[in-house]
Design a protein around this motif. Structure first.
Motif, PDB file in Angstrom:
ATOM      1  N   THR A 105     -15.553   5.572 -29.641  1.00 53.61           N
ATOM      2  CA  THR A 105     -15.341   7.014 -29.426  1.00 53.61           C
ATOM      3  C   THR A 105     -16.207   7.848 -30.366  1.00 53.61           C
ATOM      4  N   GLU A 106     -16.482   7.334 -31.561  1.00 58.03           N
ATOM      5  CA  GLU A 106     -17.371   8.033 -32.494  1.00 58.03           C
ATOM      6  C   GLU A 106     -18.769   8.164 -31.888  1.00 58.03           C
ATOM      7  N   HIS A 107     -19.183   7.091 -31.157  1.00 54.14           N
ATOM      8  CA  HIS A 107     -20.540   7.060 -30.593  1.00 54.14           C
ATOM      9  C   HIS A 107     -20.642   7.900 -29.317  1.00 54.14           C
ATOM     10  N   PHE A 108     -19.651   7.783 -28.432  1.00 55.65           N
ATOM     11  CA  PHE A 108     -19.772   8.426 -27.111  1.00 55.65           C
ATOM     12  C   PHE A 108     -18.916   9.686 -26.943  1.00 55.65           C
ATOM     13  N   GLY A 109     -17.982   9.932 -27.870  1.00 50.10           N
ATOM     14  CA  GLY A 109     -17.147  11.124 -27.780  1.00 50.10           C
ATOM     15  C   GLY A 109     -16.358  11.179 -26.483  1.00 50.10           C
ATOM     16  N   THR A 110     -16.305  12.383 -25.858  1.00 51.41           N
ATOM     17  CA  THR A 110     -15.484  12.541 -24.644  1.00 51.41           C
ATOM     18  C   THR A 110     -16.091  11.846 -23.425  1.00 51.41           C
ATOM     19  N   ASP A 111     -17.348  11.358 -23.553  1.00 50.14           N
ATOM     20  CA  ASP A 111     -17.967  10.626 -22.432  1.00 50.14           C
ATOM     21  C   ASP A 111     -17.567   9.146 -22.416  1.00 50.14           C
ATOM     22  N   THR A 112     -16.771   8.721 -23.405  1.00 51.44           N
ATOM     23  CA  THR A 112     -16.471   7.285 -23.593  1.00 51.44           C
ATOM     24  C   THR A 112     -15.994   6.606 -22.304  1.00 51.44           C
ATOM     25  N   LEU A 113     -14.987   7.172 -21.655  1.00 47.70           N
ATOM     26  CA  LEU A 113     -14.400   6.501 -20.488  1.00 47.70           C
ATOM     27  C   LEU A 113     -15.373   6.469 -19.320  1.00 47.70           C
ATOM     28  N   ASP A 114     -16.189   7.530 -19.174  1.00 47.62           N
ATOM     29  CA  ASP A 114     -17.226   7.536 -18.134  1.00 47.62           C
ATOM     30  C   ASP A 114     -18.233   6.428 -18.369  1.00 47.62           C
ATOM     31  N   VAL A 115     -18.605   6.218 -19.625  1.00 55.28           N
ATOM     32  CA  VAL A 115     -19.587   5.167 -19.966  1.00 55.28           C
ATOM     33  C   VAL A 115     -19.012   3.791 -19.620  1.00 55.28           C
ATOM     34  N   ILE A 116     -17.761   3.544 -20.032  1.00 54.79           N
ATOM     35  CA  ILE A 116     -17.149   2.226 -19.751  1.00 54.79           C
ATOM     36  C   ILE A 116     -17.025   2.002 -18.252  1.00 54.79           C
ATOM     37  N   GLU A 117     -16.707   3.078 -17.520  1.00 50.40           N
ATOM     38  CA  GLU A 117     -16.513   2.981 -16.071  1.00 50.40           C
ATOM     39  C   GLU A 117     -17.822   2.774 -15.331  1.00 50.40           C
ATOM     40  N   LYS A 118     -18.861   3.577 -15.688  1.00 51.22           N
ATOM     41  CA  LYS A 118     -20.080   3.605 -14.874  1.00 51.22           C
ATOM     42  C   LYS A 118     -21.276   2.879 -15.490  1.00 51.22           C
ATOM     43  N   GLU A 119     -21.337   2.837 -16.824  1.00 48.43           N
ATOM     44  CA  GLU A 119     -22.491   2.204 -17.483  1.00 48.43           C
ATOM     45  C   GLU A 119     -22.025   1.308 -18.633  1.00 48.43           C
ATOM     46  N   PRO A 120     -21.184   0.303 -18.355  1.00 45.68           N
ATOM     47  CA  PRO A 120     -20.622  -0.490 -19.462  1.00 45.68           C
ATOM     48  C   PRO A 120     -21.689  -1.178 -20.316  1.00 45.68           C
ATOM     49  N   GLY A 121     -22.884  -1.397 -19.737  1.00 38.71           N
ATOM     50  CA  GLY A 121     -23.967  -2.019 -20.511  1.00 38.71           C
ATOM     51  C   GLY A 121     -24.361  -1.189 -21.723  1.00 38.71           C
ATOM     52  N   ARG A 122     -24.104   0.112 -21.659  1.00 37.38           N
ATOM     53  CA  ARG A 122     -24.472   0.988 -22.786  1.00 37.38           C
ATOM     54  C   ARG A 122     -23.601   0.756 -24.022  1.00 37.38           C
ATOM     55  N   ARG A 133     -19.169  -9.286 -26.283  1.00 37.51           N
ATOM     56  CA  ARG A 133     -18.018  -8.385 -26.345  1.00 37.51           C
ATOM     57  C   ARG A 133     -18.155  -7.254 -25.325  1.00 37.51           C
ATOM     58  N   THR A 134     -19.390  -6.787 -25.142  1.00 41.17           N
ATOM     59  CA  THR A 134     -19.663  -5.707 -24.184  1.00 41.17           C
ATOM     60  C   THR A 134     -19.283  -6.139 -22.764  1.00 41.17           C
ATOM     61  N   ARG A 135     -19.730  -7.369 -22.387  1.00 39.24           N
ATOM     62  CA  ARG A 135     -19.398  -7.885 -21.041  1.00 39.24           C
ATOM     63  C   ARG A 135     -17.881  -8.044 -20.877  1.00 39.24           C
ATOM     64  N   MET A 136     -17.247  -8.518 -21.943  1.00 41.66           N
ATOM     65  CA  MET A 136     -15.796  -8.752 -21.906  1.00 41.66           C
ATOM     66  C   MET A 136     -15.037  -7.430 -21.681  1.00 41.66           C
ATOM     67  N   ILE A 137     -15.483  -6.377 -22.377  1.00 46.41           N
ATOM     68  CA  ILE A 137     -14.816  -5.069 -22.236  1.00 46.41           C
ATOM     69  C   ILE A 137     -15.009  -4.539 -20.815  1.00 46.41           C
ATOM     70  N   GLY A 138     -16.227  -4.666 -20.277  1.00 45.49           N
ATOM     71  CA  GLY A 138     -16.506  -4.211 -18.908  1.00 45.49           C
ATOM     72  C   GLY A 138     -15.645  -4.925 -17.890  1.00 45.49           C
ATOM     73  N   ALA A 139     -15.533  -6.263 -18.047  1.00 49.65           N
ATOM     74  CA  ALA A 139     -14.725  -7.060 -17.107  1.00 49.65           C
ATOM     75  C   ALA A 139     -13.249  -6.698 -17.228  1.00 49.65           C
ATOM     76  N   ALA A 140     -12.777  -6.511 -18.475  1.00 51.82           N
ATOM     77  CA  ALA A 140     -11.362  -6.187 -18.696  1.00 51.82           C
ATOM     78  C   ALA A 140     -11.022  -4.823 -18.098  1.00 51.82           C
ATOM     79  N   TRP A 141     -11.955  -3.876 -18.211  1.00 52.24           N
ATOM     80  CA  TRP A 141     -11.734  -2.537 -17.623  1.00 52.24           C
ATOM     81  C   TRP A 141     -11.601  -2.625 -16.107  1.00 52.24           C
TER      82      TRP A 141
END
Length: 736
Positions: A105-122, A133-141
């Protein structure tokens, strides 16, 4: 009460009933006062940290004050950075804990959930987050989104969170389609969903009450319920009557559907009908089996007959042995002479391909087994030792000085339940000894017998007067039935040393229908208390404080509470809650996880409540006991160290496979032995009080037995002989 809408963040769940989804929770409505709102109702699937839009009515509770009763809710994704941080850090998404949530959240702020939803690679942009860990979070979402969709669909029919997760894991994207179109598949495919839940779902999606699909599923459910009660089959008349009562449909429809289940193509028939002798050889009955139990019964009888008739003998050296000389050599090794009964048992085990050794405590079963093993190994034989539970296997190893394992590990059961060892690949053993054989159910006994090589010897050792196996069948009793071709020896003489033990002498008194001596003994006590609730509290005091203070025993490792039943004021369920408070209470820094109505903490004593072939090296089985050694909120896993010294990991969604085990039912204690047992015996368990139940409980103790409760209830247990045998035809098949 007026309809209202409330929005807020779910702070914590204080109570949740996994059966019906009823939840008591605390919600932060963001008014800034720090006060939390109490919310009650069905919050199926909601997780702490989520922002919720709740619809319902205001009310007041006489004890807890103002509260909101929820009728419906929807999840609202949080919009503020603080809300997003709370949401992600709640443990909802596997791979994200509070620290990682802060970084993202420090890095992406209010865009955090949009990033995880649409561009998890970021997410890889966040310091300390690697590709894995990035792939794991994307799959879990993604999985969380899909599960939510299934949960929303299932919410109307009261299916619990954990079962919704299981449905999704079983069927993936096809979940909603299966639930809509083939709801009765759920009862067969998904553990935790029985016919009743599947039936509720089916009604909600419009499947008719008199649908043949419903009736067939109901009949299979009735048979599987009877298997859970120990029966291998049900007489046809009883099954039809049970089906009519369960399904509330015409008898003719049940008869037609039962015929359909049995008459499907041979390979796809779901039940087998066969005429077998009635109880005690009476008039024959039409038995209806689920296919796996019919196959296993035929297979076990056939395999034991083949072993008995095998021409080859892998212990042929004992056919012409000088027994006086051999037993004299043995006495020199062990320092003790065998009694005549024991001598007969040793000769039987080493000269006959299949044999049974039975007898009560203190009659020398263990020393007889050790003698068999010593003689066999002296002739260079390969001996394999096994028992149904980890504890029993450890005890067998200690007593013989040879390695022993559980039957499951010995056979190397694989995911799905198939064994690595069977008729095509038998065990490399000349002699297989299986202890605590009263615990062997039909399916496991069949797997074991198939793995014994032709010419090898198989020795079953157990106490036939104990409760029969938790699973279907009465294998040991059937092996000892009149007309059985399997030779057996029953040890009856109590050795002098064992006569000094109050535990042993009272076990034999109970088994003979004589009340135990409860005063003047150093190892057998009765704390009399007529009131069941008080008896429950006293059981906890005895276990957590009195026995440790007087005997120096550890309440978690050395003492086991054995209750006649799960329910009631002195039942295992209530006692587990009280014992957890006394032995492993909540304290700062002690990790814990709530699941439904239970809280699991590091240090808790727990037991597995289903066979799961996917877990551990060779599966984890109903009755396996262990200690919780770790809880990981980020990975969302709990780790248990089992009695077999294996670390087994559970996802938080799988915690309904575990129950606390400070107290267990006597049925679940079979095959295990403890330094001390505490047995609540109260009139609230009246229907369960039977002689073999109490006898089994007392014989679980090595050093100490404490009974807590009513003298009247104790008298009832000693007097009452178990009613009726299980429905099994193994004895009939063996005698043919």
């Amino acid at each position: 009460m007026q309809w209202a809408v409330v929005e807020g963040v779910l702070e914590r769940i204080t109570y949740a009933n996994e059966e019906n989804g009823y939840t008591v929770a605390r919600v932060d409505t963001g008014r800034g006062s720090g006060d939390l709102l109490t919310v009650v109702g069905s919050l199926l699937g909601a997780q702490p940290g989520e922002s919720l839009r709740l619809e319902g009515r205001w009310g007041s509770h006489p004890q807890y004050g103002r509260q909101f009763t929820v009728e419906n809710y929807t999840t609202v994704l949080p919009a503020t950075v603080q809300g997003i941080r709370r949401y992600l850090g709640s443990g909802l998404i596997k791979g994200i804990g509070p620290r990682i949530a802060d970084r993202i959240t420090e890095h992406f702020g209010t865009d955090t959930l949009d990033v995880i939803e649409k561009e998890p690679g970021r997410l890889i942009e966040v310091p300390g987050l690697g590709p894995k860990r990035t792939r794991m979070i994307g799959a879990a979402w993604e999985e969380q989104k899909a599960i939510k969709e299934v949960m929303v669909f299932l919410q109307g029919v009261g299916v619990s969170t954990s079962i919704a997760v299981r449905i999704y894991k079983q069927y993936g994207d096809a979940s909603i389609s299966v639930v809509r179109n083939q709801p009765y598949r759920l009862a067969a495919d998904v553990w935790g969903i029985g016919f009743l839940t599947a039936d509720r779902i089916a009604q909600s999606v419009g499947i008719p009450h008199d649908s043949p699909e419903r009736v067939k599923a109901g009949l299979e459910y009735a048979l599987s319920q009877s298997a859970d009660q120990g029966h291998c089959y049900l007489p046809e008349e009883r099954l039809i009557a049970d089906g009519v009562k369960l399904l509330q449909v015409d008898t003719g429809l049940v008869i037609d559907c039962l015929a359909g289940l049995a008459a499907d193509g041979e390979d796809s028939a779901r039940v087998v009908r066969e005429s077998v002798p009635g109880p005690d050889g009476g008039e024959s009955v039409t038995a209806v089996y689920l296919v796996p139990f019919h196959r296993a019964e035929l297979s076990l009888a056939g395999q034991l007959s083949r072993l008995l008739r095998a021409e080859e003998d892998r212990l042929s050296a004992f056919q012409g042995v000088d027994w006086d000389k051999a037993l004299s050599w043995l006495a020199g090794r062990t320092g003790a002479e065998l009694a005549p009964e024991q001598r007969q048992a040793v000769q039987l085990a080493l000269t006959r391909k299949v044999a049974v050794l039975t007898g009560g405590p203190g009659c020398g079963k263990s020393f007889t087994v050790r003698s068999v093993v010593e003689l066999a190994r002296a002739k260079g034989a390969k001996v394999v030792l096994a028992a149904p539970t980890g504890r029993a296997a450890k005890r067998l190893a200690e007593l013989t000085g040879a390695e022993a394992s559980t039957v499951h590990r010995l056979l190397e059961l694989k995911p799905g339940g198939d064994a690595a060892y069977d008729r095509d690949r038998p065990l490399d053993a000349d002699l297989v000894v299986v202890d605590e054989a009263s615990m062997l159910d039909l399916l496991l006994a069949n797997k074991l017998a198939k793995a014994v090589a032709p010419g090898a010897h198989l020795l079953f050792v157990g106490d036939v007067d104990q409760l029969p196996s938790v699973g279907a069948g009465e294998v040991l009793r059937d092996l000892l039935a009149p007309g059985s071709p399997v030779p057996a020896v029953r040890l009856t003489t109590i050795f002098r040393q064992a006569q000094q033990s109050g535990v042993v002498t009272n076990a034999h008194r109970i088994n003979s229908g004589v009340p135990p001596v409860t005063s003047g003994l150093a190892d057998f006590f009765l704390f009399a208390e007529e009131d069941a609730e008080e008896a429950g509290r006293l059981t906890v005091d005895v276990t957590a404080r009195r026995i440790p203070a007087r005997f120096g025993l550890d309440p978690r490792r050395d003492i086991q509470v054995l209750a006649p039943m799960h329910r009631g004021p002195a039942g295992a369920g209530t006692l587990n809650g009280l014992l957890q408070q006394a032995i492993t209470p909540a304290r700062p820094g002690l990790a814990e996880r709530r699941f439904g109505g239970r809280i699991f903490r590091v240090g808790d004593k727990v037991t597995q409540i289903r066979n799961n072939y996917e877990k551990g090296a060779n599966g984890v089985f109903n009755g396996t006991v262990g200690i919780v050694t770790g809880l990981d909120d980020i990975e969302q896993t709990l780790t248990v160290r089992t009695d077999e010294d294996e670390d087994v990991t559970y996802d938080f969604t799988e915690l309904d496979e575990l129950a606390h085990a400070y107290a267990v039912t006597i049925h679940r204690s079979q095959g295990s032995e403890y330094p001390a047992v505490v047995i609540p015996v109260t009139t609230s368990a009246w229907t369960m009080l039977q002689r073999n139940l109490l006898y089994t409980a007392v014989t679980r103790a090595r050093k100490l037995v404490v009974l807590v409760g009513s003298r009247r209830a104790l008298g009832q247990a000693v007097r009452t002989v178990s009613a009726g045998r299980r429905h099994t035809a193994l004895d009939h098949r063996l005698a043919r």
